[in-house]
Motif scaffolding. Structure first.
Motif, PDB file in Angstrom:
ATOM      1  N   LEU A  67     -28.761 -94.061  91.913  1.00 15.06           N
ATOM      2  CA  LEU A  67     -30.499 -93.654  91.822  1.00 15.06           C
ATOM      3  C   LEU A  67     -31.043 -94.045  92.845  1.00 15.06           C
ATOM      4  O   LEU A  67     -32.255 -93.252  93.204  1.00 15.06           O
ATOM      5  CB  LEU A  67     -30.630 -93.968  90.423  1.00 15.06           C
ATOM      6  N   GLY A  68     -31.004 -95.112  93.375  1.00 13.06           N
ATOM      7  CA  GLY A  68     -32.094 -95.517  94.401  1.00 13.06           C
ATOM      8  C   GLY A  68     -31.938 -94.609  95.520  1.00 13.06           C
ATOM      9  O   GLY A  68     -33.044 -94.467  96.271  1.00 13.06           O
ATOM     10  N   SER A  69     -30.795 -93.862  95.995  1.00 13.48           N
ATOM     11  CA  SER A  69     -30.781 -92.918  97.054  1.00 13.48           C
ATOM     12  C   SER A  69     -31.210 -91.456  96.630  1.00 13.48           C
ATOM     13  O   SER A  69     -31.314 -90.764  97.199  1.00 13.48           O
ATOM     14  CB  SER A  69     -29.243 -92.765  97.457  1.00 13.48           C
ATOM     15  N   PHE A  70     -31.698 -91.277  95.289  1.00 10.54           N
ATOM     16  CA  PHE A  70     -32.132 -89.788  94.737  1.00 10.54           C
ATOM     17  C   PHE A  70     -33.776 -90.133  95.183  1.00 10.54           C
ATOM     18  O   PHE A  70     -34.494 -90.834  94.674  1.00 10.54           O
ATOM     19  CB  PHE A  70     -32.053 -89.828  93.335  1.00 10.54           C
ATOM     20  N   ARG A  71     -34.029 -89.179  96.367  1.00 10.91           N
ATOM     21  CA  ARG A  71     -35.403 -88.933  96.576  1.00 10.91           C
ATOM     22  C   ARG A  71     -36.286 -87.792  96.259  1.00 10.91           C
ATOM     23  O   ARG A  71     -37.195 -87.326  96.544  1.00 10.91           O
ATOM     24  CB  ARG A  71     -35.208 -88.956  98.219  1.00 10.91           C
ATOM     25  N   GLY A  72     -35.375 -87.030  95.465  1.00  7.19           N
ATOM     26  CA  GLY A  72     -36.302 -85.957  94.596  1.00  7.19           C
ATOM     27  C   GLY A  72     -36.094 -84.701  95.563  1.00  7.19           C
ATOM     28  O   GLY A  72     -37.063 -83.808  95.554  1.00  7.19           O
ATOM     29  N   ASP A  73     -34.959 -84.601  96.693  1.00  5.90           N
ATOM     30  CA  ASP A  73     -35.153 -83.525  97.385  1.00  5.90           C
ATOM     31  C   ASP A  73     -34.664 -82.266  96.665  1.00  5.90           C
ATOM     32  O   ASP A  73     -35.031 -81.052  96.838  1.00  5.90           O
ATOM     33  CB  ASP A  73     -34.004 -83.689  98.469  1.00  5.90           C
ATOM     34  N   SER A  74     -33.894 -82.468  95.739  1.00  7.50           N
ATOM     35  CA  SER A  74     -33.304 -81.279  94.653  1.00  7.50           C
ATOM     36  C   SER A  74     -33.978 -81.931  93.045  1.00  7.50           C
ATOM     37  O   SER A  74     -34.263 -82.972  93.161  1.00  7.50           O
ATOM     38  CB  SER A  74     -31.818 -81.253  94.653  1.00  7.50           C
TER      39      SER A  74
ATOM     40  N   ARG B 283     -14.593 -93.451  98.776  1.00  7.37           N
ATOM     41  CA  ARG B 283     -15.920 -93.650  98.084  1.00  7.37           C
ATOM     42  C   ARG B 283     -16.970 -93.314  98.429  1.00  7.37           C
ATOM     43  O   ARG B 283     -17.252 -92.775  99.722  1.00  7.37           O
ATOM     44  CB  ARG B 283     -15.562 -95.204  97.748  1.00  7.37           C
ATOM     45  N   GLY B 284     -18.015 -93.153  97.379  1.00  9.38           N
ATOM     46  CA  GLY B 284     -19.414 -92.716  97.986  1.00  9.38           C
ATOM     47  C   GLY B 284     -19.670 -91.444  98.142  1.00  9.38           C
ATOM     48  O   GLY B 284     -20.821 -91.058  98.153  1.00  9.38           O
ATOM     49  N   ARG B 285     -18.604 -90.526  97.871  1.00  9.96           N
ATOM     50  CA  ARG B 285     -18.871 -88.986  97.823  1.00  9.96           C
ATOM     51  C   ARG B 285     -19.510 -88.422  96.796  1.00  9.96           C
ATOM     52  O   ARG B 285     -20.092 -87.476  96.641  1.00  9.96           O
ATOM     53  CB  ARG B 285     -17.624 -88.315  98.250  1.00  9.96           C
ATOM     54  N   ALA B 286     -19.509 -89.176  95.825  1.00 12.93           N
ATOM     55  CA  ALA B 286     -19.816 -88.756  94.603  1.00 12.93           C
ATOM     56  C   ALA B 286     -21.359 -88.475  94.269  1.00 12.93           C
ATOM     57  O   ALA B 286     -21.816 -87.605  93.612  1.00 12.93           O
ATOM     58  CB  ALA B 286     -19.413 -89.395  93.130  1.00 12.93           C
ATOM     59  N   ALA B 287     -22.158 -89.283  94.942  1.00 15.04           N
ATOM     60  CA  ALA B 287     -23.519 -89.475  94.902  1.00 15.04           C
ATOM     61  C   ALA B 287     -24.036 -89.008  96.291  1.00 15.04           C
ATOM     62  O   ALA B 287     -24.234 -89.627  97.000  1.00 15.04           O
ATOM     63  CB  ALA B 287     -24.035 -90.501  94.520  1.00 15.04           C
ATOM     64  N   GLY B 288     -24.427 -87.713  96.279  1.00  9.48           N
ATOM     65  CA  GLY B 288     -25.076 -87.267  97.429  1.00  9.48           C
ATOM     66  C   GLY B 288     -26.416 -86.573  97.363  1.00  9.48           C
ATOM     67  O   GLY B 288     -26.582 -85.300  96.994  1.00  9.48           O
ATOM     68  N   ALA B 289     -27.409 -87.374  97.420  1.00 10.48           N
ATOM     69  CA  ALA B 289     -28.756 -86.744  97.084  1.00 10.48           C
ATOM     70  C   ALA B 289     -29.328 -86.081  98.347  1.00 10.48           C
ATOM     71  O   ALA B 289     -29.164 -86.592  99.279  1.00 10.48           O
ATOM     72  CB  ALA B 289     -29.614 -87.627  96.446  1.00 10.48           C
TER      73      ALA B 289
END
Lengths: 207, 289
Positions: A67-74, B283-289
């Motif tokens: 969640l920390g890496s979610f920046r609201g780009d989408s 690992r780590g592919r699942a979360a790509g914002a």
């Protein structure tokens, strides 16, 4: 387009912002508000095999950690669906690499009220036949086909979920449908399903 | 009319068949058979659209509430930084280089004129001070434990039932057959001990990889990128007992158990940490914002 529209108006909901600051209640809110759509999407991607509850748990753990890496780009829901698709596909990959122990169904859809065991068995048979065909598709085509043709997500949003463009999504969808219909046309199990459906007594008719 | 395509037949199977296609199907057995199969397929698709998964939420709710707490605590403990992850090693290196350069300049400017060195025999040889970086003690929060899961502090401690709370470094956790214990470790890792497992909370050397044991899944659940320093050790976990075989024990019965035990005999012994399956997805592919 049921899955993605529910939280559309709020691209970054307040509970996401609160969770990013370490509010435990907000993390729970994320789980409670989205667990049903995540479970439905995961179940459709997974089919009647695999441990659905494990996958749902895994999706939310991944969401909490990232969640920390979610920046609201989408939109948050698009991001959530992306995580769901990726985690479920990883689970399917892991399932394929393990020894198969027969065609055991590990989870079944909820049965409607008054559904007989025969109806339930018929429903399970239809789903098993469909997922046997979907298993022959490549991962990318399978994800696009399920999101678009089963989940009802528009192509533009599918593109955002699978991190691709609309044209690519439409191309994958075209080839996926072609493969699915060709496999269906060859599958005698489906013929018996169609026959059973025709033979079902019409409601209200005398036996 | 030539034989219609599967696409056209699928549309017809859903209800909208043009007259010429219907006429062709009426006189062509092969196409009639294809149409019936596609009709069955269309029904299977409709079934998939209608189906709602049947999930017992109560158990999952309990686990997720604890995961939420653990995640929130992790966020609160994490130092705030807007710097992207990939820049951090460079920033650390640049900082180190700057400090080194300053030290060299300071030493060069302030050093007194060099005195003649003493004879080699009289020079005191001081052993270099061991570099002991400060470290956080290992801790684990119990997320889930069944009735038979036990813990003890150290090898000789008295065994107690594993319940809610925080375990300290040196704690040993044991699960009997059919039990399960899930612990949240530092750096976002999780220890998921299935039946007949023994694990101890201890810090392994930096660079150790996550154990992918199956009787005890340790850290294999989406460990965050860069979380390489393992915390914990799983002893005597039966390496060959595949998750599929375990599931087989629960759901399919004897044949799978035999397979799992055959593998267990081959791989018995202390679990080798670092045995990450090379075919496992990155690992780590699942979360790509």
């Amino acid at each position: 387009m049921r899955a993605l529209s529910r939280h559309e108006d709020d691209a970054v909901p307040a509970y996401v912002t609160r969770a990013q600051t370490g509010d435990a209640r907000a993390f729970e809110d994320i789980y409670r508000m989205h667990r049903r759509e995540v479970s439905r999407l995961a179940a459709r991607l997974l089919g009647p095999r695999g441990d659905l509850e494990d996958v749902i748990q895994e999706v939310f753990i991944q969401v909490f950690r990232s969640l920390g890496s979610f920046r609201g780009d989408s939109r948050f829901t698009t991001w959530l669906h992306r995580v769901t698709v990726n985690v479920t596909l990883m689970h399917i990959r892991a399932l394929r690499s393990r020894p198969q122990l027969g065609n055991e169904l590990l989870h079944e859809p909820a049965a409607p009220e008054g559904d007989s065991p025969i109806d339930r068995a018929a429903r399970a048979e239809r789903l098993a036949a469909l997922y046997k065909i979907l298993d022959t598709l490549s991962e990318k085509k399978r994800a696009v086909f399920i999101l678009h043709d089963i989940e009802g997500v528009p192509a533009a949003q599918v593109a955002a979920v699978v991190e691709s463009n609309v044209l690519t999504v439409r191309t994958r969808l075209f080839y996926a449908r072609r493969e699915v219909y060709a496999a269906m046309a060859q599958d005698p199990t489906l013929e018996s399903i169609a026959r059973e459906l025709q033979a079902e007594p019409v409601e209200g008719a005398t036996p | 009319m030539s034989h219609p395509s599967n696409d056209a037949l699928f549309s017809a199977a859903q209800g909208d068949a043009p007259a010429d296609l219907a006429a062709h199907v009426a006189g062509c057995d092969a196409c009639a058979s294809r149409l019936r199969r596609l009709r069955g397929g269309a029904e299977a698709l409709r079934e998939a659209k209608r189906s709602v998964p049947d999930i017992s939420w109560s158990a999952l709710d309990v686990v997720m509430a604890r995961e939420a707490e653990a995640a929130a605590r992790e966020v609160r403990l994490r130092p705030a930084s807007d710097r992207p992850m990939w820049l951090r090693p460079f920033a650390f290196g640049a900082g180190l280089a700057a400090v080194g350069a300053l030290a060299v300049v300071a030493v060069t400017l302030r050093a007194p004129p060099a005195a003649p060195p003493p004879p080699v025999a009289s020079r005191a040889v001081a052993p270099p001070a061991p570099a002991t970086p400060a470290r956080r003690p290992v801790e684990a929060t119990v997320l889930l434990s069944t009735r038979g899961a036990l813990w003890r502090q150290g090898a000789g401690g008295a065994a107690s039932r594993l319940t809610d709370g925080v375990l300290r470094e040196g704690a040993r956790i044991e699960t009997a057959r059919g039990d399960r214990a899930v612990l949240s470790l530092q750096r976002g890792a999780r220890m998921d001990l299935r039946g007949e497992s023994l694990a101890s909370l201890t810090r392994l050397r930096e660079g150790s990889r996550w154990c992918r044991s199956t009787a005890a899944r340790f850290g294999s659940r989406a460990a965050p990128r860069g979380a390489r320093a393992a915390i914990g050790r799983v002893d005597g976990a039966r390496r060959g007992r595949a998750r599929g075989a375990q599931r087989g024990e629960r759901r399919a019965g004897g044949a799978a158990r035999g397979q799992g035990e055959r593998r267990a005999r081959r791989g018995r012994g202390d679990e080798l940490l670092g045995a990450r399956d090379p075919r496992a997805p990155p690992r780590g592919r699942a979360a790509g914002a």
